[in-house]
Enzyme design. Sequence first.
Site, mmCIF file in Angstrom:
data_model
loop_
_atom_site.group_PDB
_atom_site.id
_atom_site.type_symbol
_atom_site.label_atom_id
_atom_site.label_comp_id
_atom_site.label_asym_id
_atom_site.label_seq_id
_atom_site.Cartn_x
_atom_site.Cartn_y
_atom_site.Cartn_z
ATOM 1 N N ASN A 113 -35.125 7.061 -46.268
ATOM 2 C CA ASN A 113 -33.994 6.199 -46.021
ATOM 3 C C ASN A 113 -34.401 5.190 -44.848
ATOM 4 O O ASN A 113 -34.211 5.630 -43.764
ATOM 5 C CB ASN A 113 -32.747 7.044 -46.006
ATOM 6 C CG ASN A 113 -31.524 6.299 -45.376
ATOM 7 O OD1 ASN A 113 -31.525 4.975 -45.699
ATOM 8 N ND2 ASN A 113 -30.211 6.796 -45.245
ATOM 9 N N LYS A 118 -32.726 2.731 -43.792
ATOM 10 C CA LYS A 118 -31.382 2.606 -43.142
ATOM 11 C C LYS A 118 -31.371 1.141 -42.811
ATOM 12 O O LYS A 118 -32.029 0.308 -43.698
ATOM 13 C CB LYS A 118 -31.008 3.158 -41.875
ATOM 14 C CG LYS A 118 -30.964 5.003 -42.332
ATOM 15 C CD LYS A 118 -30.409 5.695 -41.012
ATOM 16 C CE LYS A 118 -30.582 6.811 -41.703
ATOM 17 N NZ LYS A 118 -29.943 8.045 -40.753
ATOM 18 N N GLU A 154 -27.311 17.051 -45.467
ATOM 19 C CA GLU A 154 -27.670 16.392 -44.343
ATOM 20 C C GLU A 154 -26.467 16.602 -43.330
ATOM 21 O O GLU A 154 -25.456 16.016 -43.296
ATOM 22 C CB GLU A 154 -27.523 14.977 -44.541
ATOM 23 C CG GLU A 154 -28.819 14.361 -45.450
ATOM 24 C CD GLU A 154 -29.311 13.089 -45.146
ATOM 25 O OE1 GLU A 154 -30.647 12.676 -44.998
ATOM 26 O OE2 GLU A 154 -28.605 11.877 -45.056
ATOM 27 N N GLY A 214 -30.838 11.627 -36.945
ATOM 28 C CA GLY A 214 -30.982 10.900 -35.755
ATOM 29 C C GLY A 214 -30.875 11.286 -34.549
ATOM 30 O O GLY A 214 -30.972 10.607 -33.456
ATOM 31 N N SER A 225 -33.447 14.497 -38.908
ATOM 32 C CA SER A 225 -34.677 14.961 -38.106
ATOM 33 C C SER A 225 -35.701 15.595 -38.823
ATOM 34 O O SER A 225 -36.385 16.359 -37.917
ATOM 35 C CB SER A 225 -34.126 15.646 -36.727
ATOM 36 O OG SER A 225 -33.074 14.645 -36.199
ATOM 37 N N HIS A 259 -23.880 8.622 -48.324
ATOM 38 C CA HIS A 259 -24.500 9.290 -46.978
ATOM 39 C C HIS A 259 -23.542 9.200 -45.731
ATOM 40 O O HIS A 259 -22.424 8.259 -45.887
ATOM 41 C CB HIS A 259 -25.514 8.264 -46.622
ATOM 42 C CG HIS A 259 -26.333 8.299 -45.582
ATOM 43 N ND1 HIS A 259 -26.091 8.356 -44.129
ATOM 44 C CD2 HIS A 259 -27.630 9.005 -45.665
ATOM 45 C CE1 HIS A 259 -27.062 8.827 -43.319
ATOM 46 N NE2 HIS A 259 -28.101 9.023 -44.043
ATOM 47 N N GLU A 283 -23.334 8.219 -42.904
ATOM 48 C CA GLU A 283 -23.138 6.778 -42.306
ATOM 49 C C GLU A 283 -22.048 6.044 -42.786
ATOM 50 O O GLU A 283 -21.121 5.287 -42.449
ATOM 51 C CB GLU A 283 -24.542 6.204 -41.844
ATOM 52 C CG GLU A 283 -25.203 6.814 -40.613
ATOM 53 C CD GLU A 283 -26.593 6.823 -40.974
ATOM 54 O OE1 GLU A 283 -27.253 5.966 -41.551
ATOM 55 O OE2 GLU A 283 -27.301 7.624 -40.226
HETATM 56 P P1 13P Z 1 -33.006 11.073 -39.458
HETATM 57 O O1 13P Z 1 -34.432 11.386 -40.250
HETATM 58 O O2 13P Z 1 -33.595 9.705 -38.819
HETATM 59 O O3 13P Z 1 -32.262 12.055 -38.868
HETATM 60 O O4 13P Z 1 -32.083 10.529 -40.658
HETATM 61 C C1 13P Z 1 -31.703 11.329 -41.732
HETATM 62 C C2 13P Z 1 -30.875 10.697 -42.642
HETATM 63 O O5 13P Z 1 -30.007 10.208 -42.348
HETATM 64 C C3 13P Z 1 -31.479 10.399 -43.963
HETATM 65 O O6 13P Z 1 -30.896 9.772 -44.798
#
Ligand code: 13P
Length: 259
Positions: free
Chosen positions: A9, A11, A167, A173, A212, A95, A97
């Site tokens: 992903n 982002k 997740e 992150g 992560s 997601h 976010e």
């Molecule tokens: P990270 O791997 O940067 O923690 O992000 C995970 C994520 O949100 C994947 O959709």
Amino acid sequence: MRSKLVAGNWKSNGDLAANEALLGHIRAAAADLQGATCAVCVPYPYLFQARQVLADSTVAWGGQDVSQFGAGAYTGAVTAVMLREFGCRYVLVGHSERRSIYGETNDVVAAKFGAALQAGLTPILCVGETLQERETGAMEQVIAAQLDAVIETKGVAALGSAVVAYEPVWAIGTGKTATPQQAQAAHAFIRARIATHDAALASNLVILYGGSVKAANAGELFAMSDIDGGLIGGAALLAEEFMAICRAAERKQQAPVQV
Ligand code: 13P
């Protein structure tokens, strides 16, 4: 045996030059990947580029969000049919976010899930709890509500054409990965919850872990019996790191570890 999937992903990251190098590396390195599928979910403007670089390769691509509506007066929204037209196999829905920053409710996520399926995309339904929800013991309730919104409106059979990604918000992150045991417990809960509706579907459902994931921890996470791969954020922007994670999923395929 369930198939293995590692999806990146990206982002809101990338530019044409960096993408060209990253996609080219992934395309070449994934060619000999056995038993694990590798995918990238890129920002909308780069779908055209992803299709150009990845066409006729073993790597799939997808979007990171999708409109819950069809074509029409929905300024800024991208429909599932448009994603299909650009060759997407996958799309992320729900997601964390999108849920936290853009206020997407379980109902909106369920509608997006339905729109994706209707267009022939494989939705990757993201679920997971915040740290506060975990600490107050609400984790299972939160995840159940996220799953139930889809099951109640689309029917459990709809999950048979989907992927679920667990997740935990506190692990995204932050560099703070769920332990393999924490992740396994959540995955087992998700599978069991769906099994109450359809046991066969639940046992075939691919459930990814995200939060992560790095090359250094992917192996121990993917070794858990209910973890079928990963949804990778930051590490998906680093070609070598991402491919090392894909190879960790491939190793699981070759030598599954039962716990
Ligand atoms: P990270 O791997 O940067 O923690 O992000 C995970 C994520 O949100 C994947 O959709």
